[in-house]
Design an enzyme around this catalytic site. Structure first.
Site, PDB file in Angstrom:
ATOM      1  N   ASN A  80      -7.102  -1.167  -6.362  1.00 29.38           N
ATOM      2  CA  ASN A  80      -7.119  -0.786  -4.946  1.00 29.38           C
ATOM      3  C   ASN A  80      -8.003   0.445  -4.763  1.00 29.38           C
ATOM      4  OD1 ASN A  80      -5.408   1.691  -5.153  1.00 29.38           O
ATOM      5  ND2 ASN A  80      -3.941   0.194  -5.930  1.00 29.38           N
ATOM      6  N   ASP A 113       1.345  -3.926  -6.733  1.00 31.15           N
ATOM      7  CA  ASP A 113       2.664  -4.550  -6.623  1.00 31.15           C
ATOM      8  C   ASP A 113       2.827  -5.710  -7.597  1.00 31.15           C
ATOM      9  OD1 ASP A 113       3.721  -2.905  -4.602  1.00 31.15           O
ATOM     10  OD2 ASP A 113       2.437  -3.908  -3.140  1.00 31.15           O
ATOM     11  N   LYS A 136     -12.705 -14.198 -21.291  1.00 32.65           N
ATOM     12  CA  LYS A 136     -13.265 -14.175 -19.937  1.00 32.65           C
ATOM     13  C   LYS A 136     -13.141 -15.564 -19.287  1.00 32.65           C
ATOM     14  CE  LYS A 136     -17.351 -13.145 -17.309  1.00 32.65           C
ATOM     15  NZ  LYS A 136     -18.795 -13.313 -17.290  1.00 32.65           N
ATOM     16  N   PRO A 178       7.088  -3.502 -11.953  1.00 29.64           N
ATOM     17  CA  PRO A 178       8.271  -2.665 -11.725  1.00 29.64           C
ATOM     18  C   PRO A 178       7.971  -1.670 -10.606  1.00 29.64           C
ATOM     19  CG  PRO A 178       7.111  -1.994 -13.722  1.00 29.64           C
ATOM     20  CD  PRO A 178       6.461  -3.260 -13.250  1.00 29.64           C
ATOM     21  N   ASP A 179       8.987  -1.325  -9.828  1.00 29.14           N
ATOM     22  CA  ASP A 179       8.810  -0.310  -8.790  1.00 29.14           C
ATOM     23  C   ASP A 179       9.216   1.043  -9.382  1.00 29.14           C
ATOM     24  OD1 ASP A 179       9.108   1.429  -6.565  1.00 29.14           O
ATOM     25  OD2 ASP A 179       9.076  -0.337  -5.269  1.00 29.14           O
ATOM     26  N   LYS A 230      13.808   2.302  -1.089  1.00 31.33           N
ATOM     27  CA  LYS A 230      13.507   2.799  -2.442  1.00 31.33           C
ATOM     28  C   LYS A 230      14.507   3.849  -2.909  1.00 31.33           C
ATOM     29  CE  LYS A 230       8.815   1.361  -2.342  1.00 31.33           C
ATOM     30  NZ  LYS A 230       7.817   1.043  -3.350  1.00 31.33           N
TER      31      LYS A 230
HETATM   32  N1  CTP Z   1       5.428   2.584  -5.826  1.00 28.77           N
HETATM   33  C1  CTP Z   1       5.832   2.589  -7.147  1.00 28.77           C
HETATM   34  N2  CTP Z   1       5.799   1.449  -7.875  1.00 28.77           N
HETATM   35  C2  CTP Z   1       5.364   0.293  -7.312  1.00 28.77           C
HETATM   36  C3  CTP Z   1       4.940   0.279  -5.960  1.00 28.77           C
HETATM   37  C4  CTP Z   1       4.970   1.449  -5.244  1.00 28.77           C
HETATM   38  O1  CTP Z   1       6.217   3.661  -7.649  1.00 28.77           O
HETATM   39  N3  CTP Z   1       5.352  -0.793  -8.034  1.00 28.77           N
HETATM   40  C5  CTP Z   1       5.538   3.812  -5.042  1.00 28.77           C
HETATM   41  C6  CTP Z   1       4.229   4.444  -4.619  1.00 28.77           C
HETATM   42  O2  CTP Z   1       3.776   5.363  -5.597  1.00 28.77           O
HETATM   43  C7  CTP Z   1       4.627   5.125  -3.333  1.00 28.77           C
HETATM   44  C8  CTP Z   1       5.708   4.219  -2.766  1.00 28.77           C
HETATM   45  O3  CTP Z   1       6.206   3.482  -3.865  1.00 28.77           O
HETATM   46  O4  CTP Z   1       5.237   6.371  -3.574  1.00 28.77           O
HETATM   47  C9  CTP Z   1       5.268   3.269  -1.696  1.00 28.77           C
HETATM   48  O5  CTP Z   1       4.131   2.569  -2.099  1.00 28.77           O
HETATM   49  P1  CTP Z   1       3.466   1.543  -1.091  1.00 28.77           P
HETATM   50  O6  CTP Z   1       2.316   0.893  -1.792  1.00 28.77           O
HETATM   51  O7  CTP Z   1       3.220   2.181   0.238  1.00 28.77           O
HETATM   52  O8  CTP Z   1       4.654   0.558  -0.856  1.00 28.77           O
HETATM   53  P2  CTP Z   1       5.060  -0.758  -1.563  1.00 28.77           P
HETATM   54  O9  CTP Z   1       6.341  -0.591  -2.271  1.00 28.77           O
HETATM   55  O10 CTP Z   1       3.925  -1.268  -2.398  1.00 28.77           O
HETATM   56  O11 CTP Z   1       5.340  -1.673  -0.308  1.00 28.77           O
HETATM   57  P3  CTP Z   1       4.270  -2.435   0.632  1.00 28.77           P
HETATM   58  O12 CTP Z   1       3.046  -2.668  -0.231  1.00 28.77           O
HETATM   59  O13 CTP Z   1       4.988  -3.679   1.001  1.00 28.77           O
HETATM   60  O14 CTP Z   1       4.014  -1.526   1.789  1.00 28.77           O
END
Ligand code: CTP
Length: 409
Positions: free
Chosen positions: A211, A279, A288, A306-307, A344
Site C-alpha cells: 500500500n 489485511d 515467478k 493477524p490483526d 479493536k
Molecule cells: N492494524 C493492525 N493489523 C492489521 C490491520 C490493521 O495492527 N492486520 C492496525 C493499524 O496499524 C491501525 C488500525 O489497525 O492502527 C486500523 O487500520 P486500518 O487499516 O485503518 O483498519 P483495518 O483494520 O484494516 O480495517 P479497514 O481496512 O476495514 O478499514
C-alpha cells in the site's frame, strides 16, 4: 534548579488571541499539582479576564506594577523569584521585543527583567510578525540569554494566514513545563512500541501486495517518544526512511513478521500502531508466476492477516497501559474510526482521511481526529512531526495522570 516540595510557576499572560489557551494550560498545570501564579498584562486582560485566571489558578492575579496592595503583599522583586519557572503564554512579538530590549515599564516586563528564574516562552503571532527581521533578532537575543522557546507551530491562524506563528497547544507547553520542572523528560523509564510503514505480502519471488504508506507519521511518533525519554522499539515495514536516532528499529516485510516482532517487544507501557498493515496475504508461489497464454489471469487466494492492534489491545497482563491505533479512512471518518476503536479494543484512535485529494498518505502533513471513550477531538492540519509531538505530549499527560479510563479532557 532546586526541586521544591510544591512546584510552582509564574504565568505571564500577554495580549494575543491565543490567551484563551492559557486558561487550559492553567487547568492542566493544576491537575499536575503545579501551583500557578498568574501575571497579566493590560493587553492580556483584553483577551481573558483576571477573574478567569484567578478562578482556575485559585491564586491572586497580579497585574499592576504600582499597586500598593500588591506591593505590600508581594513586591515585584519577590514575585519574580517566587517560582521555579516563569512561563510567558502567549508571548507576543511585543513582549519578546520588550524582553530583548530589557524594558521594565509594566509588571510583566519588570518581573522578567528582575528574575534569575528560568524563563520559557510560547510565542503566538501573525506569520509576518514572526518572520520579521526585528522579531527574529529579538528571538536570537533571548535564546542567547537562555530563554527557552516552545513553538510556535506551523498552521492556519486566527488571522487566516498560514505559516509559523500559531502558539503550541497547551498540552505541548504543559509537557515542556513538566519536563523542565522535573528535570527529566516526561516519559523517562517508560517503554513504547510503535508500528509504522506498509507491509509487503509476497505473491511470488518477485511480486508483492503493498500500500501507499510512507511510514513518516509512525517514524515521527517513534522519534517524539524517544525525545520524551521513552525506550522505543519501532517495528517498521519496508520504507525508504533511515532508522530514527535513539530508537531500536526492527525491519520486517510481512504482517505476520510484524506481529511476531511486536509480541517480542512486550511488555511495554505504550503501543502506537501507525502501520498500514495489509489485511490479507496470499500463499506465495515458489517460482515467478508466468503468463501461460495472453488471456490466462491468475487467481490470488487472499488469506486474512493477524490483526496486530486488536491482539495488543486484548485484556492480558502483557497489555500495554495505553494502546493507540490509527484509522485510515476515506469516508465517514469519525463514525468508522469510532467503530474501529470499539472493534479493536484500543484506548485511542488517531483517525485521518486518506482520500487521495487530502495528500496525507505519503505526504508530510496530517489532519487528524483523536478519539477516545469520551469523545472526538479534531486537530488542525499540521506537519506530521507536530502531530507526533502533540500526540506524545498527550500520552505523557495520560500516563502521569492517575485515571481509570482514558479521557480526552
Ligand atoms: N492494524 C493492525 N493489523 C492489521 C490491520 C490493521 O495492527 N492486520 C492496525 C493499524 O496499524 C491501525 C488500525 O489497525 O492502527 C486500523 O487500520 P486500518 O487499516 O485503518 O483498519 P483495518 O483494520 O484494516 O480495517 P479497514 O481496512 O476495514 O478499514
Amino acid at each position: 534548579m532546586t526541586r521544591r516540595a510544591e512546584r510552582s510557576i509564574l504565568l505571564v499572560v500577554c495580549g494575543g488571541i491565543a490567551a484563551y489557551k492559557a486558561l487550559e494550560l492553567i487547568r492542566g498545570l493544576r491537575e499536575h499539582g503545579i501551583r500557578v501564579r498568574p501575571v497579566i498584562t493590560e493587553a492580556g486582560s483584553r483577551f481573558v479576564t483576571p477573574l478567569s485566571l484567578q478562578a482556575l489558578s485559585g491564586e491572586r492575579v497580579f497585574s499592576d506594577l504600582f499597586s500598593l496592595t500588591d506591593e505590600s503583599e508581594m513586591g515585584h522583586i519577590a514575585l519574580s523569584r517566587s517560582s521555579d519557572l516563569i512561563v510567558v503564554c502567549p508571548a507576543t512579538a511585543d513582549i519578546l521585543a520588550r524582553m530583548a530590549a530589557g524594558l521594565a515599564d509594566d509588571l510583566a516586563t519588570t518581573v522578567l527583567l528582575a528574575t534569575d528564574t528560568p524563563v520559557l516562552v510560547a510565542p503566538a503571532m501573525n506569520v509576518r510578525m514572526w518572520e520579521h527581521p526585528a522579531t527574529q533578532a529579538n528571538i536570537a537575543t533571548l535564546k542567547a540569554r537562555g530563554v527557552e522557546f516552545i513553538g510556535p507551530e506551523v498552521g492556519r491562524m486566527a488571522c487566516n494566514e498560514t505559516g509559523p506563528g500559531r502558539m503550541a497547544e497547551p498540552e505541548t507547553i504543559l509537557a515542556a513545563i513538566v519536563n523542565r520542572l522535573d528535570g527529566e523528560p516526561p516519559l523517562t523509564g517508560r517503554t513504547a512500541l510503535v508500528t509504522a510503514g506498509p507491509t509487503h505480502e509476497p505473491v511470488d519471488p518477485v511480486r508483492y501486495l503493498a500500500n501507499r504508506s510512507s511510514g513518516v507519521q509512525g517514524y515521527a511518533i517513534a522519534s517524539a517518544l524517544a525525545a520524551a525519554g521513552a525506550e522505543v522499539t519501532l517495528v517498521s515495514g519496508p520504507t525508504t526512511l533511515p532508522d530514527p536516532p535513539g530508537v531500536r528499529t526492527v525491519r520486517v516485510e510481512t504482517a505476520r513478521e510484524m506481529q511476531a516482532a511486536c509480541t517480542a517487544a512486550l511488555p511495554c507501557d505504550i503501543a502506537v500502531c501507525a502501520a498500514a498493515v495489509a489485511d490479507w496475504h496470499v500463499i506465495p508461489a515458489p517460482q515467478k508466476i508466468k503468463k501461460t497464454t495472453p488471456d490466462a489471469v491468475p487467481t490470488l487466494k487472499l488469506v486474512p492477516n493477524p490483526d496486530i492492534l486488536a491482539t495488543l489491545s486484548q485484556p492480558s497482563p502483557m497489555r500495554p497501559r495505553l494502546v493507540v491505533g490509527f484509522a485510515a479512512e476515506t469516508e465517514h471518518v469519525a463514525e468508522h474510526a469510532g467503530a474501529k476503536r470499539l472493534r479493536k479494543g484500543c484506548d485511542w484512535i488517531v483517525a485521518n482521511d486518506v482520500s487521495p485529494a487530502t495528500g496525507i498518505m505519503g505526504g508530510t502533513e496530517n489532519e487528524i481526529m483523536l478519539i477516545d471513550a469520551t469523545g472526538c477531538e479534531h486537530w488542525p492540519r499540521m506537519d506530521k512531526t507536530q502531530v507526533a509531538r502533540r500526540l506524545v505530549a498527550r500520552i505523557a499527560i495520560f500516563l502521569h495522570t492517575p485515571q481509570p479510563d482514558s479521557e480526552i479532557a
